[in-house]
Design an enzyme around this catalytic site. Structure first.
Site, PDB file in Angstrom:
ATOM      1  N   ASP A 136       0.856  -1.181   0.000  1.00 32.26           N
ATOM      2  CA  ASP A 136       0.000   0.000   0.000  1.00 32.26           C
ATOM      3  C   ASP A 136       0.895   1.234   0.000  1.00 32.26           C
ATOM      4  OD1 ASP A 136      -2.066  -1.764   0.151  1.00 32.26           O
ATOM      5  OD2 ASP A 136      -2.718  -1.204   2.174  1.00 32.26           O
TER       6      ASP A 136
ATOM      7  N   ASP B 239     -15.316  -3.499  -0.354  1.00 31.59           N
ATOM      8  CA  ASP B 239     -14.843  -3.265   1.011  1.00 31.59           C
ATOM      9  C   ASP B 239     -16.051  -2.985   1.888  1.00 31.59           C
ATOM     10  OD1 ASP B 239     -12.238  -3.332  -0.107  1.00 31.59           O
ATOM     11  OD2 ASP B 239     -12.426  -1.226  -0.646  1.00 31.59           O
TER      12      ASP B 239
END
Length: 235
Positions: free
Chosen positions: A8, A127
């Site tokens: 990330d 998500d």
């Protein structure tokens, strides 16, 4: 089942968040390219890359960092975070990115996602918090059930669905196998579990679960609770 090591990116560094909160970012490497090479040496075939800044901004903030990572290894790469239009997909495609993750767009612009699946290798990112879909870097919570969104893409031709239990992400609390299976059952599409992976037991549990095609590993590797080489060997 495939293991997808995750990088990330925040301001060019490899970081991990807790529950998707940007202020919780912990830097694990200021050289993501070297990190990607290490994943390759450990046996990875894929790399899961997310532009965290891009997810909030809606544009490719870490494009240069992603370019360096893609060109520094032979890993197959999937990229997400801030992809809102075809032009961005084309830019990543020209870098050598293999698959493109559409998250916010998967909820807010479903016609666009369906069009893109006919042209590119698209992965839908779902998500969820308390079963509801979150978007815009998880800053916005919708009223749409994650399983309903997954079901909506059953016939869309997407390569896979990545499902993340936000409440567990970065917490090393154990992966939510039942949530992952519910997404897989609703869609009938290969599903990649994400969020909360702690150790080899999570990998084995997912391997034995129906329709689970992969798992994303991040903090468990960075914090040393999962021996990634052994995890690859276990599969």
């Amino acid at each position: 089942m495939e293991i997808f090591p995750a990088i990330d990116l925040k301001q060019g560094c490899a970081v991990r968040l807790s529950k998707g909160e940007m202020q919780s970012a912990k830097i694990y490497s200021k050289d993501p390219c070297e990190l990607a090479k290490k994943f390759e040496d450990l046996g990875a075939k894929w790399l899961h890359l997310v532009d965290l800044d891009g997810a909030f901004a809606g544009e490719a903030v870490n494009f240069k960092a992603i370019e360096r990572i893609v060109k520094s290894t032979r890993l197959r790469v999937e990229v997400g975070g801030g992809i809102r239009d075809e032009a961005r997909i084309k830019e990543y495609l020209n870098l050598g990115v293999d698959r493109f993750i559409l998250g916010s767009a998967a909820l807010k612009n479903r016609d666009f996602v369906r069009r893109m699946t006919k042209l590119y290798r698209i992965v839908v990112g779902i998500d969820a918090k308390d079963g509801l879909v979150a978007t815009e870097g998880w800053a916005e919570l919708s009223r749409v059930k994650a399983t309903d969104l997954a079901r909506d893409y059953a016939d869309a031709g997407v390569c896979a669905i990545i499902c993340t239990d936000i409440s567990r992400d970065g917490m090393l609390s154990g992966v939510n196998v039942e949530f992952s299976r519910s997404i897989a059952k609703a869609s009938g599409i290969d599903t990649i579990a994400s969020g909360g992976v702690k150790d080899i037991n999570d990998i084995i549990a997912l391997k034995n679960a129906e329709l689970i095609a992969g798992v994303i590993v991040g903090k468990a590797y960075y914090e040393g609770t999962l021996d990634l080489k052994k995890a690859f060997e276990a599969l």
